[in-house]
Design a protein around this motif. Structure first.
Motif, PDB file in Angstrom:
ATOM      1  N   GLU A 413    -113.208  32.460 -65.256  1.00 25.51           N
ATOM      2  CA  GLU A 413    -113.285  31.402 -64.306  1.00 25.51           C
ATOM      3  C   GLU A 413    -111.536  31.429 -63.622  1.00 25.51           C
ATOM      4  OE1 GLU A 413    -113.742  27.591 -66.059  1.00 25.51           O
ATOM      5  OE2 GLU A 413    -115.990  28.034 -66.219  1.00 25.51           O
ATOM      6  N   GLU A 414    -111.840  31.965 -62.435  1.00 25.58           N
ATOM      7  CA  GLU A 414    -110.456  32.231 -61.582  1.00 25.58           C
ATOM      8  C   GLU A 414    -109.442  32.937 -62.454  1.00 25.58           C
ATOM      9  OE1 GLU A 414    -109.487  28.303 -60.029  1.00 25.58           O
ATOM     10  OE2 GLU A 414    -111.414  28.486 -58.586  1.00 25.58           O
ATOM     11  N   LYS A 415    -108.588  32.266 -62.749  1.00 28.36           N
ATOM     12  CA  LYS A 415    -107.350  32.950 -63.453  1.00 28.36           C
ATOM     13  C   LYS A 415    -107.528  32.569 -64.939  1.00 28.36           C
ATOM     14  CE  LYS A 415    -104.216  32.741 -59.555  1.00 28.36           C
ATOM     15  NZ  LYS A 415    -102.753  32.351 -59.301  1.00 28.36           N
ATOM     16  N   ASN A 416    -108.450  32.040 -65.618  1.00 31.07           N
ATOM     17  CA  ASN A 416    -108.698  31.641 -66.998  1.00 31.07           C
ATOM     18  C   ASN A 416    -109.803  32.335 -67.406  1.00 31.07           C
ATOM     19  OD1 ASN A 416    -106.658  29.516 -66.662  1.00 31.07           O
ATOM     20  ND2 ASN A 416    -108.298  28.186 -65.977  1.00 31.07           N
ATOM     21  N   VAL A 417    -109.683  32.506 -68.748  1.00 30.57           N
ATOM     22  CA  VAL A 417    -110.906  33.107 -69.827  1.00 30.57           C
ATOM     23  C   VAL A 417    -111.538  32.053 -70.283  1.00 30.57           C
ATOM     24  CG1 VAL A 417    -111.382  34.466 -71.597  1.00 30.57           C
ATOM     25  CG2 VAL A 417    -109.684  35.284 -70.009  1.00 30.57           C
ATOM     26  N   CYS A 418    -112.693  31.997 -70.124  1.00 32.54           N
ATOM     27  CA  CYS A 418    -113.669  30.927 -70.798  1.00 32.54           C
ATOM     28  C   CYS A 418    -114.652  31.368 -71.872  1.00 32.54           C
ATOM     29  CB  CYS A 418    -114.603  30.238 -69.675  1.00 32.54           C
ATOM     30  SG  CYS A 418    -115.585  28.858 -70.021  1.00 32.54           S
ATOM     31  N   LYS A 456    -107.334  22.934 -81.553  1.00 33.10           N
ATOM     32  CA  LYS A 456    -106.893  22.201 -80.511  1.00 33.10           C
ATOM     33  C   LYS A 456    -105.240  22.397 -80.101  1.00 33.10           C
ATOM     34  CE  LYS A 456    -106.292  17.720 -78.249  1.00 33.10           C
ATOM     35  NZ  LYS A 456    -106.721  18.097 -76.914  1.00 33.10           N
ATOM     36  N   ASN A 457    -104.635  22.473 -81.450  1.00 33.34           N
ATOM     37  CA  ASN A 457    -103.109  22.658 -81.504  1.00 33.34           C
ATOM     38  C   ASN A 457    -102.970  24.159 -80.949  1.00 33.34           C
ATOM     39  OD1 ASN A 457    -100.677  22.289 -81.911  1.00 33.34           O
ATOM     40  ND2 ASN A 457    -100.733  22.493 -84.219  1.00 33.34           N
ATOM     41  N   ILE A 458    -103.673  25.151 -81.522  1.00 28.71           N
ATOM     42  CA  ILE A 458    -103.499  26.473 -80.987  1.00 28.71           C
ATOM     43  C   ILE A 458    -103.857  26.712 -79.532  1.00 28.71           C
ATOM     44  CG2 ILE A 458    -104.305  28.982 -81.293  1.00 28.71           C
ATOM     45  CD1 ILE A 458    -104.877  28.079 -84.190  1.00 28.71           C
ATOM     46  N   VAL A 459    -104.738  26.237 -79.145  1.00 33.22           N
ATOM     47  CA  VAL A 459    -105.428  26.463 -77.630  1.00 33.22           C
ATOM     48  C   VAL A 459    -104.385  25.885 -76.760  1.00 33.22           C
ATOM     49  CG1 VAL A 459    -107.244  25.912 -76.001  1.00 33.22           C
ATOM     50  CG2 VAL A 459    -107.675  26.726 -78.425  1.00 33.22           C
ATOM     51  N   GLY A 464    -103.726  26.545 -72.851  1.00 31.98           N
ATOM     52  CA  GLY A 464    -105.238  26.333 -72.778  1.00 31.98           C
ATOM     53  C   GLY A 464    -105.790  24.934 -72.760  1.00 31.98           C
ATOM     54  N   SER A 465    -107.032  24.653 -72.737  1.00 37.53           N
ATOM     55  CA  SER A 465    -107.798  23.429 -73.014  1.00 37.53           C
ATOM     56  C   SER A 465    -108.938  23.731 -73.826  1.00 37.53           C
ATOM     57  CB  SER A 465    -108.147  22.631 -71.709  1.00 37.53           C
ATOM     58  OG  SER A 465    -108.866  23.522 -70.929  1.00 37.53           O
ATOM     59  N   GLY A 475    -127.611  19.422 -80.372  1.00 36.87           N
ATOM     60  CA  GLY A 475    -126.781  20.411 -80.448  1.00 36.87           C
ATOM     61  C   GLY A 475    -125.444  20.058 -79.468  1.00 36.87           C
ATOM     62  N   THR A 476    -124.296  21.079 -80.004  1.00 36.66           N
ATOM     63  CA  THR A 476    -122.943  20.778 -79.399  1.00 36.66           C
ATOM     64  C   THR A 476    -122.721  22.052 -78.680  1.00 36.66           C
ATOM     65  OG1 THR A 476    -122.600  19.032 -81.144  1.00 36.66           O
ATOM     66  CG2 THR A 476    -120.657  20.226 -79.979  1.00 36.66           C
ATOM     67  N   THR A 477    -121.810  21.979 -77.732  1.00 33.84           N
ATOM     68  CA  THR A 477    -121.110  22.988 -76.914  1.00 33.84           C
ATOM     69  C   THR A 477    -119.761  22.654 -76.714  1.00 33.84           C
ATOM     70  OG1 THR A 477    -123.250  23.352 -75.700  1.00 33.84           O
ATOM     71  CG2 THR A 477    -121.182  24.315 -74.894  1.00 33.84           C
ATOM     72  N   PHE A 478    -119.049  23.865 -77.300  1.00 35.86           N
ATOM     73  CA  PHE A 478    -117.584  23.705 -77.190  1.00 35.86           C
ATOM     74  C   PHE A 478    -117.071  24.617 -76.254  1.00 35.86           C
ATOM     75  CE2 PHE A 478    -117.627  21.544 -81.202  1.00 35.86           C
ATOM     76  CZ  PHE A 478    -116.365  20.669 -81.113  1.00 35.86           C
ATOM     77  N   LYS A 479    -116.233  24.437 -75.292  1.00 35.09           N
ATOM     78  CA  LYS A 479    -115.736  25.031 -74.244  1.00 35.09           C
ATOM     79  C   LYS A 479    -114.250  25.428 -74.557  1.00 35.09           C
ATOM     80  CE  LYS A 479    -116.832  26.185 -69.165  1.00 35.09           C
ATOM     81  NZ  LYS A 479    -117.471  25.668 -68.153  1.00 35.09           N
ATOM     82  N   LEU A 480    -113.753  26.651 -74.378  1.00 29.95           N
ATOM     83  CA  LEU A 480    -112.421  27.134 -74.508  1.00 29.95           C
ATOM     84  C   LEU A 480    -111.951  27.243 -73.012  1.00 29.95           C
ATOM     85  CD1 LEU A 480    -112.129  28.658 -78.033  1.00 29.95           C
ATOM     86  CD2 LEU A 480    -111.772  26.283 -77.492  1.00 29.95           C
ATOM     87  N   ARG A 481    -110.775  27.252 -72.518  1.00 29.60           N
ATOM     88  CA  ARG A 481    -110.164  27.947 -71.602  1.00 29.60           C
ATOM     89  C   ARG A 481    -108.678  28.147 -71.678  1.00 29.60           C
ATOM     90  NH1 ARG A 481    -113.138  23.827 -68.933  1.00 29.60           N
ATOM     91  NH2 ARG A 481    -114.711  24.314 -67.649  1.00 29.60           N
ATOM     92  N   PHE A 482    -108.132  29.270 -71.430  1.00 30.60           N
ATOM     93  CA  PHE A 482    -106.904  29.470 -71.377  1.00 30.60           C
ATOM     94  C   PHE A 482    -106.497  30.678 -70.661  1.00 30.60           C
ATOM     95  CE2 PHE A 482    -109.279  31.976 -74.944  1.00 30.60           C
ATOM     96  CZ  PHE A 482    -109.022  33.097 -74.622  1.00 30.60           C
ATOM     97  N   PRO A 483    -105.312  30.810 -69.945  1.00 29.23           N
ATOM     98  CA  PRO A 483    -104.965  31.563 -68.718  1.00 29.23           C
ATOM     99  C   PRO A 483    -104.779  32.891 -69.418  1.00 29.23           C
ATOM    100  CG  PRO A 483    -102.912  30.170 -69.610  1.00 29.23           C
ATOM    101  CD  PRO A 483    -104.332  29.888 -70.479  1.00 29.23           C
ATOM    102  N   LYS A 484    -105.059  33.838 -68.275  1.00 29.03           N
ATOM    103  CA  LYS A 484    -105.050  35.281 -68.795  1.00 29.03           C
ATOM    104  C   LYS A 484    -103.810  35.768 -68.832  1.00 29.03           C
ATOM    105  CE  LYS A 484    -109.056  36.513 -66.033  1.00 29.03           C
ATOM    106  NZ  LYS A 484    -109.477  37.375 -64.449  1.00 29.03           N
TER     107      LYS A 484
END
Length: 484
Positions: A413-418, A456-459, A464-465, A475-484
């Motif tokens: 996602e643009e400059k992030n990895v999801c 959450k602490n690590i991300v 990231g977020s 069900g549940t969906t978790f979404k991680l985003r962190f910069p490249k």
């Protein structure tokens, strides 16, 4: 757009421009009005001067005539040797003389001005002249855009007895005055255009100068955060109002830092107290059965018992299980308390995530990636810990699920990895949504509830977020985003 929504510098700029324009329009309006007023006064005074000169000339003619001075002889007195025509030529005005009934007695043949009179004066004019205290009446008319001032006065004899009515039609010729006015307005327009251009330039820089200090203060206030060290404002040559505002802000920063230190210390102390209580509670749970097992074994121990070996083995198994529980509690607490160090290692995220999934034997875990290679800076071990914890939680949510399914997908996602981890498990109830990332929160019968807090602490350590969506029973969906 409303003026109140514009920036202060824009409002100052617009206000100054409008002020210059308003002042220019007002001055032009007053100038034109004053010019016209002076033109009216000029024509009125000119008519009065001409009228006075003609009356003096008439007085001289009456004094030098040989005719009997009365109304009946007026035409002969002024007609003798064309005296009325001479007066008209000298004074450049048409001269008409009427009797008291308004009948024309004699008039000049003057052709300088248009003859706007009839052979008979209107009765209304006669009435107004008669009622006038000064025995003089001025009538203003306009014909085909040409303005006239008609003067009506009495011709008097030596004894100030009225003999006839003197009518002088005066044409207001404003050609020269209008030309002067137009030339003046053109010069004024040139000056005001120059002043307007100068005002625009000065307004722009002045508004920027006035709001520069406010912009600095605004930016600093916007950047103010409780969780970081805030810089004070240092502005030279500031006005008294700005200096007061800067002083108040700097004082607020000092108080904010003191409050942040106290708050952080209080929160850390409270957090560790709560954590210590939780750890103590979790450790006490296995200690109780261990104590009971030892006491029971001590009371019932009989070395001659043929089943003594089986009982020893059962006793040892119970103790080992409780010790393993305590060990897992200590490890979870240690992992949470240890802040991950940023290693800035360039990783192929799909490869590392696939490696983390290989430790699970569940065949309902599916993996997909938008690309085979998506590079990002992250710590290898910490990324594995994050994925492992989230997938483990998803597996535990599959309890009693008929068709379990966990999907792990990766894309850019643009400059992030999801990274997205979704399941079709039990989901999270609404009352627990706000508590998911809190330390020591758990819905399971065992464990300390530190897994998601650690994730959450690590991300967030890697800028990231993490967020999630969940529907109970779906069900549940978790979404991680962190910069490249």
């Amino acid at each position: 757009m409303k003026l109140s929504k514009l920036s202060l510098s824009t409002r100052i700029f617009i206000s100054m421009i409008l002020l210059v324009l308003g002042a220019s329009i007002l001055i032009v309006g007053i100038t034109v009005y004053q010019y016209k007023l002076e033109a009216e006064n000029y024509h009125r005074e000119r008519l009065e001067r001409k009228e006075q000169a003609i009356r003096e000339n008439i007085k001289f003619i009456l004094a030098s005539t040989t005719y009997l001075i009365n109304t009946e002889n007026i035409d002969m007195i002024f007609g003798e040797r064309n005296k009325i025509h001479e007066m008209a030529q000298v004074h450049e005005m048409q001269i008409n003389i009427y009797d008291f009934q308004g009948r024309l007695l004699i008039k000049s043949d003057q052709s300088f001005f248009r003859d706007t009179t009839d052979n008979q004066l209107d009765k209304d004019i006669l009435r107004k002249l008669e009622r006038s205290e000064s025995k003089r009446y001025i009538e203003k008319t306009e014909i085909n855009g040409q303005k006239f001032q008609s003067s009506y006065t009495y011709i008097l004899d030596k004894k100030f007895k009225p003999l006839a009515i003197l009518y002088l039609p005066y044409v207001q010729d404003d050609t020269v005055l209008n030309r002067d006015l137009n030339n003046f307005l053109i010069r004024m327009l040139e000056v005001y255009l120059f002043m307007l251009a100068l005002a625009i330039i000065m307004s722009y820089f002045l508004s920027k100068y006035i709001t520069k200090s406010l912009k600095i203060i605004s930016d600093k206030i916007t950047e103010t955060r409780l969780d970081k060290r805030n810089q004070k404002i240092d502005i030279n040559n500031a006005s008294e109002e700005i200096y007061t505002l800067v002083t108040a802000y700097n004082s607020m920063i000092d108080e904010l830092e003191e409050s942040a230190v106290k708050l952080a210390a209080g929160e850390r102390e409270q957090a560790w107290r709560e954590m210590a209580k939780q750890v103590a509670h979790e450790i006490k749970n296995p200690l109780t059965p261990m104590r009971l097992s030892v006491q029971s074994f001590e009371r019932n121990f009989d070395k001659n018992d043929p089943e003594i070996e089986a009982k020893v083995a059962e006793y040892s198994t119970t103790l080992i299980n409780q010790i393993d529980t305590m060990s897992s509690i200590a490890e979870a607490f240690s992992n949470f308390a240890k802040m991950p160090a940023q290693q800035n290692e360039m990783l192929n995220v799909p490869k590392i995530v696939k490696l983390a999934l290989d430790i699970f034997n569940e065949d309902y875990i599916q993996f997909s990636s938008e690309k085979e290679e998506i590079l990002a800076k992250f710590d290898r071990t910490q990324l594995i810990r994050v994925i492992t914890n989230l997938v483990k939680n998803a597996i535990q949510a599959m309890d009693k699920q008929e068709n379990p399914r966990i999907m792990v997908s990766i894309h850019e996602e643009e400059k992030n990895v999801c990274v997205i981890i979704s399941d079709n498990g039990a989901g999270i109830s609404e009352e627990n949504i706000e508590k998911v990332f809190e330390p020591k929160f758990t819905t399971k019968s065992s464990g300390m509830g530190l897994g998601l807090a650690m994730v959450k602490n690590i991300v967030e350590t890697y800028n990231g977020s993490i967020n999630f969506t969940s529907k109970p029973g779906r069900g549940t969906t978790f979404k991680l985003r962190f910069p490249k």
